[in-house]
Structure formats: C-alpha cells, structure tokens
Write a protein that holds these residues in place. Structure first.
Motif, PDB file in Angstrom:
ATOM      1  N   GLY A 109       5.779 102.273   3.539  1.00 33.90           N
ATOM      2  CA  GLY A 109       5.812 100.815   3.613  1.00 33.90           C
ATOM      3  C   GLY A 109       4.720 100.277   4.508  1.00 33.90           C
ATOM      4  O   GLY A 109       3.788 100.992   4.882  1.00 33.90           O
ATOM      5  N   VAL A 110       4.858  98.983   4.834  1.00 39.12           N
ATOM      6  CA  VAL A 110       3.926  98.309   5.738  1.00 39.12           C
ATOM      7  C   VAL A 110       4.687  98.011   7.031  1.00 39.12           C
ATOM      8  O   VAL A 110       5.755  97.402   6.986  1.00 39.12           O
ATOM      9  N   PHE A 111       4.130  98.437   8.142  1.00 38.70           N
ATOM     10  CA  PHE A 111       4.824  98.328   9.438  1.00 38.70           C
ATOM     11  C   PHE A 111       4.781  96.902   9.976  1.00 38.70           C
ATOM     12  O   PHE A 111       3.697  96.302  10.075  1.00 38.70           O
ATOM     13  N   ALA A 112       5.936  96.366  10.355  1.00 36.70           N
ATOM     14  CA  ALA A 112       5.974  95.013  10.919  1.00 36.70           C
ATOM     15  C   ALA A 112       7.209  94.835  11.783  1.00 36.70           C
ATOM     16  O   ALA A 112       8.175  95.596  11.670  1.00 36.70           O
ATOM     17  N   GLY A 113       7.174  93.851  12.638  1.00 34.16           N
ATOM     18  CA  GLY A 113       8.295  93.569  13.527  1.00 34.16           C
ATOM     19  C   GLY A 113       8.029  93.997  14.972  1.00 34.16           C
ATOM     20  O   GLY A 113       8.844  93.756  15.861  1.00 34.16           O
ATOM     21  N   LEU A 114       6.872  94.588  15.200  1.00 30.94           N
ATOM     22  CA  LEU A 114       6.572  95.122  16.520  1.00 30.94           C
ATOM     23  C   LEU A 114       6.568  94.075  17.639  1.00 30.94           C
ATOM     24  O   LEU A 114       7.115  94.341  18.719  1.00 30.94           O
ATOM     25  N   PRO A 115       5.981  92.879  17.444  1.00 29.75           N
ATOM     26  CA  PRO A 115       5.944  91.925  18.568  1.00 29.75           C
ATOM     27  C   PRO A 115       7.328  91.614  19.117  1.00 29.75           C
ATOM     28  O   PRO A 115       7.501  91.454  20.340  1.00 29.75           O
ATOM     29  N   GLU A 116       8.332  91.539  18.228  1.00 33.18           N
ATOM     30  CA  GLU A 116       9.671  91.247  18.729  1.00 33.18           C
ATOM     31  C   GLU A 116      10.220  92.432  19.530  1.00 33.18           C
ATOM     32  O   GLU A 116      10.905  92.243  20.533  1.00 33.18           O
TER      33      GLU A 116
ATOM     34  N   VAL B 297       5.814  86.929   8.813  1.00 35.50           N
ATOM     35  CA  VAL B 297       5.379  88.296   8.601  1.00 35.50           C
ATOM     36  C   VAL B 297       4.663  88.456   7.254  1.00 35.50           C
ATOM     37  O   VAL B 297       3.759  89.283   7.106  1.00 35.50           O
ATOM     38  N   ALA B 298       5.088  87.661   6.257  1.00 28.87           N
ATOM     39  CA  ALA B 298       4.430  87.720   4.947  1.00 28.87           C
ATOM     40  C   ALA B 298       2.948  87.356   5.086  1.00 28.87           C
ATOM     41  O   ALA B 298       2.093  87.905   4.389  1.00 28.87           O
ATOM     42  N   LEU B 299       2.667  86.441   6.007  1.00 31.22           N
ATOM     43  CA  LEU B 299       1.270  86.051   6.230  1.00 31.22           C
ATOM     44  C   LEU B 299       0.559  87.063   7.129  1.00 31.22           C
ATOM     45  O   LEU B 299      -0.492  87.593   6.758  1.00 31.22           O
ATOM     46  N   VAL B 300       1.136  87.314   8.273  1.00 32.15           N
ATOM     47  CA  VAL B 300       0.445  88.072   9.303  1.00 32.15           C
ATOM     48  C   VAL B 300       0.319  89.551   8.958  1.00 32.15           C
ATOM     49  O   VAL B 300      -0.729  90.163   9.131  1.00 32.15           O
ATOM     50  N   ALA B 301       1.397  90.135   8.405  1.00 35.42           N
ATOM     51  CA  ALA B 301       1.341  91.568   8.082  1.00 35.42           C
ATOM     52  C   ALA B 301       1.143  91.809   6.594  1.00 35.42           C
ATOM     53  O   ALA B 301       0.583  92.824   6.186  1.00 35.42           O
ATOM     54  N   GLY B 302       1.637  90.881   5.754  1.00 38.38           N
ATOM     55  CA  GLY B 302       1.563  91.105   4.317  1.00 38.38           C
ATOM     56  C   GLY B 302       0.288  90.579   3.687  1.00 38.38           C
ATOM     57  O   GLY B 302      -0.113  91.024   2.621  1.00 38.38           O
ATOM     58  N   GLY B 303      -0.336  89.598   4.318  1.00 40.88           N
ATOM     59  CA  GLY B 303      -1.596  89.091   3.792  1.00 40.88           C
ATOM     60  C   GLY B 303      -1.483  87.856   2.926  1.00 40.88           C
ATOM     61  O   GLY B 303      -2.469  87.439   2.296  1.00 40.88           O
ATOM     62  N   CYS B 304      -0.311  87.202   2.883  1.00 38.39           N
ATOM     63  CA  CYS B 304      -0.197  85.966   2.116  1.00 38.39           C
ATOM     64  C   CYS B 304      -1.099  84.897   2.729  1.00 38.39           C
ATOM     65  O   CYS B 304      -1.436  84.942   3.918  1.00 38.39           O
ATOM     66  N   THR B 305      -1.436  83.920   1.903  1.00 32.76           N
ATOM     67  CA  THR B 305      -2.367  82.877   2.303  1.00 32.76           C
ATOM     68  C   THR B 305      -1.664  81.693   2.943  1.00 32.76           C
ATOM     69  O   THR B 305      -2.235  80.979   3.763  1.00 32.76           O
ATOM     70  N   GLY B 306      -0.439  81.459   2.530  1.00 30.00           N
ATOM     71  CA  GLY B 306       0.259  80.308   3.066  1.00 30.00           C
ATOM     72  C   GLY B 306       1.749  80.483   2.922  1.00 30.00           C
ATOM     73  O   GLY B 306       2.225  81.392   2.245  1.00 30.00           O
TER      74      GLY B 306
ATOM     75  N   SER C  17       9.459  95.010   8.148  1.00 31.82           N
ATOM     76  CA  SER C  17       8.665  95.943   7.359  1.00 31.82           C
ATOM     77  C   SER C  17       8.995  95.812   5.873  1.00 31.82           C
ATOM     78  O   SER C  17       8.121  95.964   5.011  1.00 31.82           O
ATOM     79  N   GLY C  18      10.264  95.542   5.557  1.00 31.01           N
ATOM     80  CA  GLY C  18      10.636  95.328   4.153  1.00 31.01           C
ATOM     81  C   GLY C  18       9.887  94.140   3.574  1.00 31.01           C
ATOM     82  O   GLY C  18       9.286  94.213   2.498  1.00 31.01           O
ATOM     83  N   TRP C  19       9.915  93.006   4.305  1.00 31.66           N
ATOM     84  CA  TRP C  19       9.235  91.802   3.811  1.00 31.66           C
ATOM     85  C   TRP C  19       7.719  91.998   3.733  1.00 31.66           C
ATOM     86  O   TRP C  19       7.069  91.577   2.783  1.00 31.66           O
ATOM     87  N   ALA C  20       7.170  92.640   4.746  1.00 28.75           N
ATOM     88  CA  ALA C  20       5.710  92.841   4.771  1.00 28.75           C
ATOM     89  C   ALA C  20       5.264  93.712   3.601  1.00 28.75           C
ATOM     90  O   ALA C  20       4.216  93.478   2.984  1.00 28.75           O
ATOM     91  N   THR C  21       6.069  94.729   3.295  1.00 27.24           N
ATOM     92  CA  THR C  21       5.718  95.633   2.197  1.00 27.24           C
ATOM     93  C   THR C  21       5.683  94.898   0.865  1.00 27.24           C
ATOM     94  O   THR C  21       4.745  95.035   0.068  1.00 27.24           O
ATOM     95  N   ALA C  22       6.697  94.094   0.619  1.00 33.74           N
ATOM     96  CA  ALA C  22       6.757  93.351  -0.646  1.00 33.74           C
ATOM     97  C   ALA C  22       5.623  92.336  -0.740  1.00 33.74           C
ATOM     98  O   ALA C  22       5.008  92.155  -1.797  1.00 33.74           O
TER      99      ALA C  22
END
Ligand SMILES: [Zn+2]
Ligand SMILES: [Zn+2]
Ligand SMILES: [Zn+2]
Ligand SMILES: [Zn+2]
Ligand SMILES: [Zn+2]
Ligand SMILES: [Zn+2]
Ligand SMILES: [Zn+2]
Ligand SMILES: [Zn+2]
Ligand SMILES: [Zn+2]
Ligand SMILES: [Zn+2]
Ligand SMILES: [Zn+2]
Ligand SMILES: [Zn+2]
Lengths: 328, 328, 328, 328, 328, 328
Positions: free
Chosen positions: E49-56, E145-154, E108-113
C-alpha cells in the motif's frame, strides 16, 4: 438483369434452390430404375421448439402424389420427436429435401423465439419489429410466423402483417422526428394526419431525456395520447426498469395514467419480465426473434419398398407419434 | 392463391416488406412539406465483420436520385465504422430503411462466418452446404455471398452457385445410398453416369464404419475415385481428428494417396483447424455459416438540410471514412 | 535373482515393506525399556468411504497378542470415524503401522469406487475389468475387494475372482478377433469350444460398426448368443447412449430381444446411469475402480500405559464407536 | 491357508493374475491352429509421462522367444508415442497382456509424479514416504521406481530402498515420541543409539509448537543435530512457508544454521516450490506420488503374419519410433 | 450533554480510545515492576500500500521519550515490510498501540486508493469528493491524505482541503438547480455571484439529457464556461465513455472546445482509464477512496530489554529496513 | 498547533466538514431570494442494511427549525426504502447534507456488519474488537453502534463501551505476555491484580501451542479461570474448528469444563458459525465490523415550495413509508 439474389416462388417450385446432389440422385436412381420406389421419410429436430413452416411445405408437395402427416403449425415438439412424415415415391419429393427442411428450420426457429417472448409478457402485447434484421425476401415469412405460430400481437412489416391477417403496426421513426425537428411538434402533426381510430404512440427518446419528453408529449396531446415508446439507445443505458418506473410515476403524477408505456430496443424474455414488473405495457421485439437460431431439421428415409431401414446412427422403421395428423 | 410467404422481387421493390412506420412517415412529412428535404444518412454496425449485400442495395436505389458511398463488397469493417453513406432527398430512400438494413445485416452475417471458416482452412477448399438451414428464398443469397464475399470455393445450392458464377458442387446424399442399398454399388453406378470431368466423391458413413467403407470404395473405383466424404453423425462421435488420421493412414497403406478426404457435419473454424492438421483436404460447412448472427446495422440521419444533427446517443454530422467509395 | 519388485507374503510378514523409522523406533524403545508398554491405537480416514482390507490386517496381527476392534468389511464409514482400534503392547504391532494402513487405504479406495458403480447400475450386473491398470501383484486384491466389499457381480482377473469365491468372467479380446480375422468366424469358433453352460458374449467393435456387427453375430449364433459387448474406442466416440439405443432397436427389430448389451470402456457412475437408461444390461468397469484414490488412513496412539494421550491436533483417549466389533 | 490376497511372484509368472479372456483366447486360437502366428504388438499411452516398469516386463518375457523394443526406464514419452514393441508368436506372450500393461501403468504413473516433485525441488533432496498409502505388496515397487525412474533421493520403505540400491531413510514416528513422552528426551536417546554416520533428524510437531520444539532439540543436540522435520497436521494449518521461514530465522538466531529443515505432509510440486523458497532443505512426499493416476497403457496388434492390421480406431502396421532400443 | 460520539483530540490524547486491555496491561506491568522495560516494536501490514497517517502518530508520541523510525508519508510499502519502528520504555507508548495502528490503517487505506485513481488519470486532475461516505470527524483526515499522500489535485471538504494547504473545490449540487428550477438560469446566477478568478463548472444532469443541457449552458455562458460536470445517475446508465465522447463532439461542433468535461459518480481506476480515453478532462472520486479497506497494521514487540523475542508466528529481533528514517 | 486532523465537535457543528459546494449554494440561493424556500428531502440507500447514526443527526438538527421523520436506530431497511425525511426551509439544513449522509453511511455500515455476526453467533456473545482498524476519532462511534444497533455484547474501546452504557471488555495483549515472559506467570499475576468480579480470560497463543498453553493455564488458575482466548495467527493456520474442538476435549478431559473458549482473529459470520458448532463460546470480531463498507446514503429534494419535484432518475414527491417515526 436480375434485381435481387433471393429466389422467387417459381424458382423455388422449380427446384433451383435445392442442393445439387439431389438432382444427381434423381439421375442416378433413374439409371438404377429405382427413382420411384415407395419410401417413408421422417423429419425431426435434435432440439425442442415450436413447429412452423408447414403451410409452405404443403404448397410445395400438393399434387405431388404423396401423403403427409405432421404436427399442427404452432405445436411444441420435443428433442428427436418426429414432426413430419412423408409417404410416397422417392422421385416425387426427394429432390425437395433441402427446401422442405429450409422452410421448417427457419420458421420453427422464429416461432420458438417469439413464443418465449409472448410467455414472458404474460398476457401483455408483444409486437414483432424484426424486419430490419433479415433479408427482405424472408421478412414477411418471419413476421407472419411470429404472429400465427409464436403468438405475437402485431407486426410492423407490411406484407408480414397482411399474410397473418392483421394490420401492420408501428409508430414513427427517429427520422421523422429529426426532420420535423421537435418531438412535440411531430406528435401534434402525427395526431392531425392519423385516422381517428388508430393509436397515437409517440417515440420519446430522440432529443431529450425520456421522462421529460414523455411529459411534454402528454401535456400536448392529453387524452388523445395512447402511449409513449421508450427506445433508449445503449449509449444512454438502454431501457431499464428504473426508467420505466420513473416515467410511469411522472405520468401518473400529472394525471396521465391512461398513457401506456411501450418498451423496445434489445428486449429478450428476461428483460421483458423485468420491464413488465416495472410497469411497461407493450413490448417491441426485434433481434431476439430475428436472430433465433434455426431449429435444424433432419429428414431420414426409414422405410424403402416396405422394408424398415436407416443409416448408421438412426433407428430403422417408422417411429410412431400419435400427435401427427394427416394433411395431404 | 399465394404459394409461399416469401416476398418476390417486385414486392420488395414496391416497399411491401418495409416497416409500416416508414409509410406513415412519408405521409407526415408530405403534410409538413419536408418530404424531400436533402439529408445525409450513415450506416454502421456495433460489431466488426465482413461487409456484404451492397449489390442488392444498389439495385434498389438505382434511378432514385441519390448518391451512395460504401465499402466494397467483402471488405472487413470495424465496430461503429461508417460502412455506407447516402445523400439525397429523404423521400427518395427513407421508406427503404428497413429493406436496406435487412440486405446488409443478413449478407454481412453470412459473409463474416464464411470468411472465418476460409481463414481456418488456410488455403484448403471450403464448400458451403448451408441451404437446408434457411428458407429457400434466401438460400441462394447466402450461398452466393459465402463465395463472393466470404471466399468459399463452392456451394451446393444450384441457384446460389450460379449467381456466384460457379458450378454447384456436391456428392450424393444418404438417401441415394439407402435406396440403392450398398455404398460400393452406388459408387460404381455414380461413376458410370457422372460426366467424365466431374469429381467422384463418395459419402462413406451410411452403412459401415468409415474406415472400412473408404477402403471398399477405393478398391472399387481405384484411380477414378477423387475423394471420400466423412459425415459421421453425432450418434457415432462426429468427425474427429483421429478418424481422419486413421482413414488417411489406411488409404495410404493400400496405395490410395490420391484420394482426398472431405469432412463435413457441424464444422466450425476451430474444428476445421484440428481436422486440417489431422489430414482433411476439403471442408463442407453448413450450420456455422447459415446460423451466423446477422450483423445488425443502424441507419442514422446525420445531416438535414445542410445542418449536422443526430438523435441522442449519436454524433451529429458526417463521420469521415476514407475507405468509402462512390457507387451511385 | 529376483523376478519382480513386489513383495511376497513372507516379506510382508517379516516387515520388509514397513517404513524404516518403525524399525528404528523398536530399537529406541527397547533401549528405553518401553517397547512393550500397553497402548491403544485408533485408525480413521479424513474422507468417507467403504471399509475394506480388514482380512489382511487380521492375518498379519493374528497370534501377535493384540485385541482388534473394527468395522466389518464392506461397511460405510464417515469422515474421521474410528474404523479400527488395536489394544496391545506397542512392540507387538507398532512396526506394522505402514503395512496395516497400506492394506486398508488401498482396499477401501477400490471398494468405495466399486460401490459407487454398483449403486449407479441399480441392480444390473457390474463386472470389474481393472487388472490391466495396476501392478499384477495387487490385481487380485483389487478385483476381490470390488466383489466382496464393493458389490460387483464378477471379475475378469483369474486369481481375483477365485479369491472372491467366484468364477472369472470375460469374453474374448480384440487380439483373438484380429488373428482369426473376422468377428462372425470368431463367434462361431468361440461357441464351438466354450463349455455349454458358459455365456456367449461377443465383442463387436473390432472391424465394423457395432450395429452392423451385432446383427451379423446375432444372425450367426441366434438363440445361442447371450450378449454383445460394445467397447467402442474414444477414436470412434466411445460407447454412447444413442449407440446403445440403436443396437437395442436393431436387435429387437430382427427378433433378437434375448441378446443382452454389455457396455465397457471408460465407464463411471454417471455414464453407467445414462447407458442403463438407454438400454445397456451389463457394465464392465476398469479405470474408475482401479484409479480410485486410496482412502488415506491415519493411526494415532490414543492411550499409553492407561493414560489418554495424543499428538497435537488429535483428541487424546479413546473415541467411542458402537459400530466397531471385536475380531481378535 | 493363504495369508494375503496379493499374488506372489510365481503366481504372476504362472498367469494367474491375467484376465480370463486371454486364457480363453489361447484355447480358441489353439483350436483354430493360429496360436503361434507371428505378430507385432505395440504399446502406447494416451497421456504423456515417464516410462517405468520395464525390468519386470523383461523378467516376464525372458526366454519366451520374443523380441522386445522399448524406451529406456525413466525416459519421458509423448501422448500416443509407441513405448514398447514386441515381436513373436502370439502364444508366447499374448496371455500376459494384462500383466505387461499392469507393470507399466503402475510404475509409469508413480515415476511421473515423482519426477514432477524432483523438478520442483530443483536440486534439493526429495524423499519418497508413500508406503502407507498402498498395499504392502507394491510399496517396494513404488518406492524403488520413485528413486530409479523418478529421481528421488531416498525412500523410507526398507525393501523399496534396497531394491533401488539405497539405504532406507527416515526419522522416528510420532509414536516413539508419544511413548517416550518428550521430544527432547527422545532426541537424546535417538542420538545415543543411532550409528554415528547416520543423520540425526528429529520430528518436532508432536507435543509443542514447531518453532519452540525445534529450538529445544537444537539446544540439546547442538552440532550433532542434522535437521528437524516439520510435519504439522492439517488441524494446525499444515506446513506453511511462513512456518518454515520462522523456524529458519529462530534457528539461525541461536547459531543453529547447520540444522536443516525437512518438510513433509501433503506436499505436491506447487507446495515444494513455495516451501523451498521459504527455506526448506529436504522434502518428504507421500500421497502425491502414491496417489498418482496410473498411466493407462494400451497394447495393439499391428502386424499379424506379416500383414499390417489394426482394430477400428488404430493405425495398422508398425509406427516407427527411433527412440526405441532392443532389450530382448 | 455530548453532541456527537466521535472522540475529540484531547480524548484521543488521554487514551480514551484505546482498547481496555492496554490499560490493564499497564497495571499488570507496574505490579510486575516491568512497565518501563526498554523495548523495540515494529509495525507492518500484510498487504502492500501507500504509507500515511504518520504526522498524527508523531503528534501523539512527541515528548513521550521514544525514538521513532518510519517510512515517509506517501511512500509505497511491500507486504510485511517494516513501516515503522519505535524504541523506548514500553510504558511510554504501549497503551497507544490501538491508536497508533488506527491512525496508520485508515490513512494508508485512503492514500492507497487515491494513488490508484491518480495513476489511472495519468496526469489529468483527480478531485476527492468522498466526505459524504464517512463520519464527519474523519472526513478531513481522508480528504487531506488523498491530496498529500495520494496525489489528488483537490478536495471538496472544506476542512480537509485547508489542512492540505489547498482551496476546497466543487461546483453546485443538484439541490441548487432544483430550487432555482432551471440549469441555465442557475448557471447564469452562479456566474454572476462567483469571484472572477474561480472556475465556472456546471452540473448538467439534473433535468435534461446531458448532451442537450451541456449545449444550453455553453450557449449561455460561452467563453466564461470552464466545464460541465457529468454525474449521470445509475438509473440513466451512469457516465459512460460514449456519453463523454458525444458531449465532447457536440461541444466541439459548436465551437466550445475550451469547455472541459468533469466526470463523477461511482468512478474507479478502470472507469477513469476508459473515460479519459473517451475525452474526460477531470475526475471526481468519492466511494472508491472513501470505501478503501483499511491497510491493517500489526505492531509486534521484537526486542525486550535487549533480547530479540517475538510471539509465535513472527520473527524475533529487528528486521532491518534501510528505507526507514528517524522522525523522533 | 493542531494535534490531529480529525474534526472536533464544534468544527462539525460549524459546517467545516461539509462539501464546499453547499456553502456556494447558500450564497447563490441567498442572491436568488430562495434560500429559505420550504422543501422536503428524503434519504435512502441502494442496498439493504441496518439503520444507525440517527442520534448524531438529531443533535445536529436540533433547534434548526426542521421536522425529522426516520426509522428507529437499529431497524433494518430495504434497498431504496426512505429511511429519513426532513421538512423545513432549505437554508436550515441544506448545508449539512454531507454531514448528515456521513453520519448515517458510516454507522449503518458498521451496524449491518455487527448484526450479521450477532446472528451467526445465535445467542452466544460477540465482542467488538475493531478499534485498531479505524482512526481513533471514530473508534468509539463504531464500537458504540456495534453494541447499540448491531447487538454486540461488549466492546474493548474504552470510550466506545462507555457511550454504549457498558463496561469495556478485554483480556491482556501479547505484549504483556512477552514482557512478563511466560503465559502462566502472566495469568497468575493477572489473577492477583484483577478485581474479583472481573472475568479471568487468558490469551494462550503467544509462546506455545494453544492446546498445551490452555492446559498449563487451567492447571494454574483452576476454578478461577473463566476462559482461554484462541487468537492463532495466520502463520499458524488461524483459529480452526478442529483446534477449538481439540482444546475443548483436552480441557474437559482434565475436568476444566467450566473454562470457556473465546475465539478471535479474522472472524466473519461464516467462521463464527463453524467455530460455534465446534464448541467456541465467545467471539471477538475486529476487521469484519471495522472494514464494513459504508451504506451509501442519497438525499433527494422531493418537494420544493409545495410542488413535487425530483432530479432525473428519481421519483418526484414524497414516497410514503409508514415505518418512519417523527423525532424532531
Ligand atoms: Zn439483428
Ligand atoms: Zn431509439
Ligand atoms: Zn441449421
Ligand atoms: Zn452423414
Ligand atoms: Zn488405468
Ligand atoms: Zn474395444
Ligand atoms: Zn494416500
Ligand atoms: Zn506429524
Ligand atoms: Zn460510500
Ligand atoms: Zn447527479
Ligand atoms: Zn482492518
Ligand atoms: Zn494472537
């Protein structure tokens, strides 16, 4: 010069559409002195279906000096059940094997498919709109048999309907709406030129969303509107149960409960069942009937000169079938 | 009284096989003063296939004052590719929409299936034996198109072969063998009556095992025997690669390498491939071609009075296709 | 020098076919002074089946000073049901674990498959023809158990049949017909040499089509013919219901209703069911029985020196099963 | 009284395990004067596999006055490839058809399965532990062929290993551990009684978790421990890649990198591949080899008295195969 | 009284959202005197997957006296790869196991999707519209997280966009169009109130067919129109490639090539690929991101007081991963 | 600086978690003078489920001047059934559409999954252990709803249990056992510190095989032991029916029939059914509940200013549902 490649009636009668080997067989048996040996031939199909095409077979064999037993047009048959039996001198009908089987295979295929749709509609009308899927020479054969043997209520092909003793039915095509440029305007014009006793059914998916256009047309023709036809293209999701349900709801909400919903476009028995539950009133079926696989028929000689016989793989002698009736 | 239900050429020409709603449309547009508005119509199919049926369309539209662009008979087309475009006053051809689409759908379906078999045979001859699967009015249409557009080598339907400029081909049916009572006797008689230049191909599955009967026939006709036809019924396992291989081996072992093996009975492209590898030389195809699903055709008005337009779900205006050629 | 690799009875008895680790175990336990500790061992299978192989187990353990409880030969068992329980000093039987499980696994596998065929035949005779699929050392084991525990009516293996207290059954192989060169001639010769009380069953697929050959043989032996055996090779489609039906029909038509139809060649329970419906009277089964997967058996020590115990994954102590009976 | 139902060598030699119809054939041909007609017989299998069982066939036919050509033991064969050809008087070997095919079918089936496992292990040792799945009379046949033709490294069946010229291999069973009551104690005892040159491999799943027990045993035997055997029952998830990986990791962490991991319990080629990747060093295979479906063999007479011949469905005459070598 | 059931930040910090057994563990270890034993814990997921949630996680552990190594937010990880490692006294962070894993699993689940959608769009903008699928307490977590880790635009969620340092994006909902009663009127009003620099994107499936409504809106706003949003409901076939293609074609035909097509409604990576090929310019994704299965995280103690250790099923000691970076 | 990204209660109340387009809508409608037009909105889901999340919706809308009708928390709903209806000025609640749908979608998803597990357990207790799978801000929302609407018996999340009016439940984690270094020692310590009225349930898969450890713990705590928890990792085959059965058997054999078996680790309704049959007494469920797909909710305006209306694809006007009850 010949206009089309289909065979006219006199060409069929003259045997020009038979397979050449039956002509060679005639020569061979004449040489052998056995062309007119008395035989019994039986016809069956490996698959179950609805029997049709008999009137054309009888027209062909009339005055040929043969006896013909068969199921009645429109009866169901089982796999391998004998559906037709011919007694007579081989020379009198052998050459027509190809033609006889062709009549029965085509018509039984169409009749079987039509019957499935009619059963699915469970009493609601089914119209055959299949002419555009087949060569025009056989379009009337198909549409006639869909009514007479399959149980459809109407047909759009002019000659097909007439041969079935019915009036051809249909609304107006997208072309008319496109040329006139507006569905409501087309509906009003249509209403003004149509004889009073004919149904006003308007096609509502040309320019606008079906629910919107249904209401516009209903508000314009009011009590005179008999139905709307939903024929949504695949590019817009086709005609779905939820669309039918919504159009019904919106029409009822404005008091147009008398307006019936005609569904068409890629229908088959399963879709007919679902759309009927969702509120559709009439079904126009094209490809499901027209694309029906022919019910392949096989003709076997089972008795020759009084002796039971059969080729390898078949049972020699007559197979009794009390459901057969004598026609010639 | 009418003999058959199929439409004769003059009935097609007179529009009796069109859908009734195109007749109503004519009345409506006449009332509206727009019957002869200039339009452009395009025809396409959702599925890929081999284009056929054009000569009949051109016969119909000749002298109607329209321009017709189309693919050439026998060309392959892609899904949604424009295969035919008609320019002219709507009144000049609109009524024939059903008929035009029917010509093309039927013939393109048959041509596509025939082409698949021809490709599978990879240079070996493929014969069309499909007449018994369809109504005799269209048997010649099908067999002709299988040759001309599909690439088959021969056809058994007399009129079909003639229209394709070929001699009808075939052997003798089970009926002849059954009446004469013996395959070898039939073969000798056949050889004696057949014009010298024609092929001696004998059907070898009527009474005995195919391998046994092939040898009996080969020993009787020797150099004069051109081929044996294996047409094993499903009740005996059909024509299988191992049967073909064994018959080939046994014929070769006795010096009959010149005898070709003709396979028939439920063939399709995959079976043709396997039987060809096993040693079959010629393929007779019936149901695979005759049962071909029509290639459904759609005609859309794309320009009306100079303005690009289209119903919902289609792209307004002409879709360029440099492969089209002008025919009328 | 040794002729074959299979173990003779004395080698089995001497423990030469056991796994080496049971020999090492014996040494180890002797060293430890616990070789003859009293234990209880239980045997079960993870899958359901028909229990068989017990007589060989009892022969092995007789006079070893152990008590043996087991299901009776031929009883059905459920998954994980205890099918055999042995009480005694470990040293008296532990070394034979491999051998005991091998007896039971093999025979129960064959018995289970045979029983399935017998059930499918629903009262008609099933013959075991499996000897050619297995090593000759175990062919009689398999054929015997197919009769005794599986319920087959006869076996073709000489020793197998004898051990089951039956006469070996069979007809004549393709080899005899090929050497004599003609099926009818073979049949007449066979009739002349066979003791009067034995059945005349003739194999009819060597040279000609089965239907043809059946009639030729029946016309030659008439009332003396007891049956025909259909053993059609896969290269000719195998024995199919339609072939059985046709042979029956043709025999009956000529008055040979007394001739029974024996079917063989790749039969399994499902095919037996279909061929029986089509009219077959007797079934010869080879690979379905011979290829049966052994019913894997597991032996667990459950009590050691009076204490319930078991390895990880198993339930310590005796699991009661009232269906077990004492044999030793 | 007879101890077991398996046939001893002299019974096989005497023809008691053949099918009765070959005995009848002998009588028939003797009567006909054609018992000793010279014939050529060919043997093939419909499926591909690894050829085995030949030495037993040669033992049987030695001194019978026949010539035997065959593939060498352990060679791969293709579907329908001739694997053995026998020339000689029919009477000299015909009666043994059942026996010859049985030798080859059984052994080729086991050899094929063993070879698949050996390939999957890709150089790591594979041990055959299948004896408990088959009747003890054939356990040595199977284990021998798994080594000699299949390529396994060792076998646990005493006689099987000896016949392959190898020492039987194995550890100790659950029974020994259960009786001694503790795995570590068992390991120490085992080490003390085992000859010095033999491997110390200890079964570690009887009482405790495999990872725990592996460490306990390694700490007890240290450098003297050669391996641990993981044989986890299905009730605990079987031997999985993650288990192997963890045991490896924990052993390494404590400095026991020299201890090898033996995996067993329901292994097949796919599992061998996965466990090998996870770090397993040696594989014990039972059911996958023992349950192998026999490679069904067919023997056809192809030449009789100098004339090519074959039954329906087969190719008459010799089919050349340059891979065959003369053995008798 | 409490307004909602979600935990506020101070409640999370205070440990109220942890599992009770971690509290009990604290008591137990305190009693045992080992609460503050130094340990190393590692975190991994079984799936990639894509790792996310670390700042919290870092906010939580800051000032707790532990060292934290981890992948960087937004990096991809492999199955079982160590993604985070914590060194410190168990008592300093053990109680937060539940909380730490929850932060990482969800994000991480949201970032991966989100990443999968962004890859499918291949450079075209992807907007996250998922807020309505999740509890409002976590909607900003997901959209951020979708923006910052997943790469969404908005993102459309106000707080979510702000936390990601972006402006929230969106058009107007069906509700606005329904209340104003007409899409064109709504568009004009929208244009008049919106700050000049913001995009004019109009939702075009409320009342009319999308192709029709797109043209009406484009003709009204002309150069000022930035895009149309297609959000066709399932009841009308959803947003299909052919719909996008047609809207593009009709817009271009009237000179509106500058108008972009925004697609939304049940999009997933596969649909994004197809719609992008058909001409869509921007993608609004809701459920695919919001329904993403959490990437389950496991935390294992791997070192306790300097000794490598692990529970059964895991590898004791630190598993090196050079991709980890020190954060605390 | 902000600690976490989740929204606190006041941020939700202030509308910061809504989609931006609802804010734009407010501006637009204010401009248009129709912000406070009276409307009726209906909410439904396309899939069936268990309704939950209502209390948070009511907290949000209280004092907003709207009427709310809804199903009761915990009632089942059908596909497309109206589950909530709001009457009031659009401006009073329109901006909260995102928030309202989010409350309902999340909670209904969790409640539906929990209910399925509770049904599968058929009266035995189900505990929700899902907190580690979700963001800590919503862990209490989920665990609370699993109890209150789903029917679970207990929850491990401290705040979640409290909000449901229950005491949080749980045992001790692997971490405690690992630090203390021995399961039995941990159990004794746990027993000594735990208040007398609380259950002693010990996790038994940390170091040793579950069956072994269960007995060790039972022998240590005897009558005081209430249960053992089996939580076998996937690396050891997970918790299987045969493991449960064996642990039950071994406990009973030593007289520990009073010790209950708690199963956890990847449970779902099907596994709960199987483990319950095998003898498990209590079920801990994490991922199946926590990963539940939200039950997507749609809110449609159905009446505006007294007039029935709906967007394309929906039915205008109120859809009656007698199951709704008035809450505000
Ligand atoms: Zn069609
Ligand atoms: Zn339409
Ligand atoms: Zn046909
Ligand atoms: Zn034939
Ligand atoms: Zn076999
Ligand atoms: Zn045979
Ligand atoms: Zn086995
Ligand atoms: Zn084991
Ligand atoms: Zn959702
Ligand atoms: Zn929408
Ligand atoms: Zn999870
Ligand atoms: Zn665990």
């Amino acid at each position: 010069p010949r206009k089309f490649y289909s065979a006219n009636h006199d060409e069929i009668m003259a045997g020009y559409t038979t397979d050449i080997y039956f002509v060679k067989t005639r020569d061979l048996l004449k040489e052998n002195g056995s062309l007119d040996v008395p035989v019994v031939a039986e016809i069956f199909s490996k698959e179950a279906g609805v029997f049709a095409g008999l009137p054309e077979v009888l027209s062909l064999l009339k005055d040929k000096g043969v006896k013909v037993y068969a199921l009645e047009e429109g009866m169901s048959f089982s796999p391998k059940e004998v559906v037709c039996r011919i007694h007579g001198p081989y020379g009198a009908f052998g050459m027509y094997e190809t033609v006889i089987l062709g009549f029965l295979a085509s018509s039984s295929g169409w009749a079987t498919a039509a019957r499935e749709c009619v059963k699915a509609a469970n009493g609601k009308p089914v119209l055959c709109f299949g002419a555009r899927h087949v060569h025009p020479a056989v379009a009337p054969v198909m549409e006639r048999v869909a009514l007479v043997a399959g149980g459809c209520t109407g047909a759009s092909c002019i000659l097909g309907a007439k041969l079935a003793g019915a009036e051809p039915q249909g609304t107006i095509p997208h072309a008319a709406v496109l040329i006139i440029g507006d569905t409501v305007k087309t509906a009003i014009l249509y209403d003004s030129v149509l004889p009073e006793q004919e149904s006003r059914i308007i096609l509502v998916d040309t320019f606008k969303d079906e629910a919107e256009e249904s209401l516009l047309v209903a508000r314009a023709l009011r009590k005179k509107l008999d139905g709307v036809r939903l024929d949504t293209p695949g590019e817009r999701g086709g005609v779905s149960p939820s669309l039918v349900q919504e159009v019904r709801w919106r029409l009822d909400m404005e008091g147009f409960s008398h307006v019936r919903i005609v569904a068409s476009g890629g229908l088959n028995p399963e879709k007919i069942r679902l759309l009927s539950q969702a509120g559709a009133d009439i079904f126009g079926v094209g490809s499901y009937i027209a694309h029906a696989t022919p019910r392949d028929m096989t003709m076997d000689l089972k008795v020759i000169d009084g002796t039971p016989i059969a080729k390898r793989g078949r049972l020699p002698g007559i197979e009794e079938n009390p459901r057969l009736k004598r026609f010639l």
